[in-house]
Scaffold this motif. Structure first.
Motif, PDB file in Angstrom:
ATOM      1  N   TYR A  28      43.653  34.501  48.176  1.00 11.86           N
ATOM      2  CA  TYR A  28      44.081  35.566  47.284  1.00 11.86           C
ATOM      3  C   TYR A  28      45.600  35.705  47.325  1.00 11.86           C
ATOM      4  N   GLU A  29      46.202  35.818  46.147  1.00 16.73           N
ATOM      5  CA  GLU A  29      47.651  35.947  46.041  1.00 16.73           C
ATOM      6  C   GLU A  29      47.974  37.125  45.118  1.00 16.73           C
ATOM      7  N   ALA A  30      48.604  38.144  45.687  1.00 20.08           N
ATOM      8  CA  ALA A  30      48.939  39.333  44.898  1.00 20.08           C
ATOM      9  C   ALA A  30      49.992  38.995  43.852  1.00 20.08           C
ATOM     10  N   LEU A  46      39.865  27.636  45.717  1.00 17.89           N
ATOM     11  CA  LEU A  46      40.060  28.510  44.573  1.00 17.89           C
ATOM     12  C   LEU A  46      41.090  29.566  44.942  1.00 17.89           C
ATOM     13  N   LYS A  47      42.108  29.731  44.103  1.00 20.07           N
ATOM     14  CA  LYS A  47      43.126  30.749  44.342  1.00 20.07           C
ATOM     15  C   LYS A  47      42.964  31.856  43.305  1.00 20.07           C
ATOM     16  N   ILE A  48      42.764  33.071  43.800  1.00 17.70           N
ATOM     17  CA  ILE A  48      42.694  34.239  42.926  1.00 17.70           C
ATOM     18  C   ILE A  48      44.072  34.879  42.898  1.00 17.70           C
ATOM     19  N   ARG A  49      44.652  35.002  41.707  1.00 15.45           N
ATOM     20  CA  ARG A  49      45.987  35.562  41.568  1.00 15.45           C
ATOM     21  C   ARG A  49      45.943  36.767  40.630  1.00 15.45           C
ATOM     22  N   GLY A  50      46.611  37.843  41.031  1.00 16.83           N
ATOM     23  CA  GLY A  50      46.652  39.057  40.229  1.00 16.83           C
ATOM     24  C   GLY A  50      46.530  40.267  41.127  1.00 16.83           C
ATOM     25  N   ASN A  51      45.899  41.306  40.644  1.00 19.31           N
ATOM     26  CA  ASN A  51      45.689  42.514  41.437  1.00 19.31           C
ATOM     27  C   ASN A  51      44.502  42.286  42.367  1.00 19.31           C
ATOM     28  N   VAL A  52      44.739  41.567  43.451  1.00 19.94           N
ATOM     29  CA  VAL A  52      43.659  41.140  44.336  1.00 19.94           C
ATOM     30  C   VAL A  52      43.076  42.284  45.154  1.00 19.94           C
ATOM     31  N   GLU A  53      43.684  43.459  45.087  1.00 18.81           N
ATOM     32  CA  GLU A  53      43.122  44.624  45.771  1.00 18.81           C
ATOM     33  C   GLU A  53      41.971  45.225  44.964  1.00 18.81           C
ATOM     34  N   SER A  76      37.622  43.102  39.739  1.00 20.91           N
ATOM     35  CA  SER A  76      38.339  42.080  38.966  1.00 20.91           C
ATOM     36  C   SER A  76      38.282  40.723  39.661  1.00 20.91           C
ATOM     37  N   CYS A  77      38.413  40.727  40.976  1.00 16.00           N
ATOM     38  CA  CYS A  77      38.313  39.476  41.735  1.00 16.00           C
ATOM     39  C   CYS A  77      36.943  38.843  41.539  1.00 16.00           C
ATOM     40  N   ASN A  78      35.903  39.665  41.646  1.00 15.66           N
ATOM     41  CA  ASN A  78      34.547  39.149  41.491  1.00 15.66           C
ATOM     42  C   ASN A  78      34.292  38.634  40.080  1.00 15.66           C
ATOM     43  N   GLN A  79      34.885  39.301  39.092  1.00 22.80           N
ATOM     44  CA  GLN A  79      34.654  38.893  37.709  1.00 22.80           C
ATOM     45  C   GLN A  79      35.260  37.525  37.422  1.00 22.80           C
ATOM     46  N   VAL A  80      36.479  37.277  37.897  1.00 23.48           N
ATOM     47  CA  VAL A  80      37.070  35.960  37.624  1.00 23.48           C
ATOM     48  C   VAL A  80      36.321  34.862  38.372  1.00 23.48           C
ATOM     49  N   LEU A  81      35.749  35.194  39.532  1.00 24.94           N
ATOM     50  CA  LEU A  81      34.928  34.211  40.241  1.00 24.94           C
ATOM     51  C   LEU A  81      33.633  33.932  39.479  1.00 24.94           C
TER      52      LEU A  81
END
Length: 267
Positions: free
Chosen positions: A121-123, A138-145, A149-154
């Motif tokens: 995860y990258e804020a 897999l790198k999740i970038r954005g409002n990772v808090e 939203s994190c679950n939706q992009v996954l």
């Protein structure tokens, strides 16, 4: 026809209904009309949600009495499913997943999944992205808090992967078994592993990626057989047996297939 993902179901025919004046139920339920339904059925999903499926032109004014009559059965099975869900594997935590364990290429006899994706995860102040990185990362970038939203992009990534991996498998099986279908689709159905419409369009659930190889194979064969028989008649099961002679053990395992799916996928 659908490969069901419900884990408690009750089909009712020719029941004595309660009068219209009945006490309120202790749970909410949704009602769905199905052209293929011949009788009323009650289905309980692993998350405790209750769905009542009714045939066309059914008098829904009868439902409160029917639900009241079967309330004890519903509450008992709903409590059981919710309890089992809490007691299932430790990766059902409601936090940012650190890895995805995909078993769609893994034989049942193999304990460890053959495909594991590490998630980092990258804020960032920009929009949410799920970026595949070489080496099954897999790198999740954005409002990772923001967990939803994190679950939706996954989930979006799972949908794309399922289309890339499962649809070609379905097409190959269709050719090998001589069971043609029309259009494929991939979705994230809540209570279905897959479905086949009367137009021979097949929809697959991306959650199949978490199931072992033999179970996924069975689901694909099951739906392809529905291109011939849009029911679960004796003729349908005979066709399934012809196309996959050893299917029965996998059919039983599929009933608890949800245990392979991490909790965050449903959140």
């Amino acid at each position: 026809m659908r490969a069901q993902m419900e884990f408690a179901a009750l089909t009712m025919a020719q029941l004595d209904l309660f009068p219209s004046s009945v006490p309120p139920t202790d749970f909410d339920y949704t009602v769905r009309t199905s052209k293929r339904a011949k009788h009323v059925s009650i289905k309980i999903a692993v998350d405790g949600s209750v769905e009542v499926v009714v045939p066309p032109r059914y008098n829904c004014k009868k439902l409160p009495g029917l639900i009241a009559k079967w309330q004890d059965w519903i509450l008992k099975n709903r409590a059981r499913l919710l309890s089992e869900r809490q007691d299932t594997v430790t990766d059902w935590q409601m936090s940012q997943p650190e890895k995805l364990e995909l078993r769609w290429q893994t034989p049942l006899a193999q304990a460890e999944p053959s495909e594991v994706w590490q998630v980092s995860y990258e804020a960032d102040s920009g929009p949410m992205f799920c970026i595949p990185v070489p080496g099954n990362n897999l790198k999740i970038r954005g409002n990772v808090e923001h967990l939803p939203s994190c679950n939706q992009v996954l989930r979006d990534w799972l949908g794309h992967k399922a289309h890339r991996e499962l649809v070609p498998w379905l097409r190959q099986l269709s050719f090998d078994l001589d069971l043609p279908f029309k259009k494929p689709a991939v979705r994230g159905q809540k209570t279905l592993w897959a479905s086949c419409s009367s137009n021979k369009n097949i929809s697959l659930n991306y959650k199949l990626l978490f199931l072992p190889k033999e179970i996924v194979h069975y689901v694909l064969v099951h739906e392809l057989c529905h291109t011939v028989h849009m029911n679960h008649s004796q003729a349908f099961w005979q066709l399934v047996g012809e196309k996959m002679p050893d299917f029965e053990p996998y059919r039983k395992i599929l009933r608890n297939g949800w245990k392979y799916v991490p909790r965050w996928v449903e959140s």
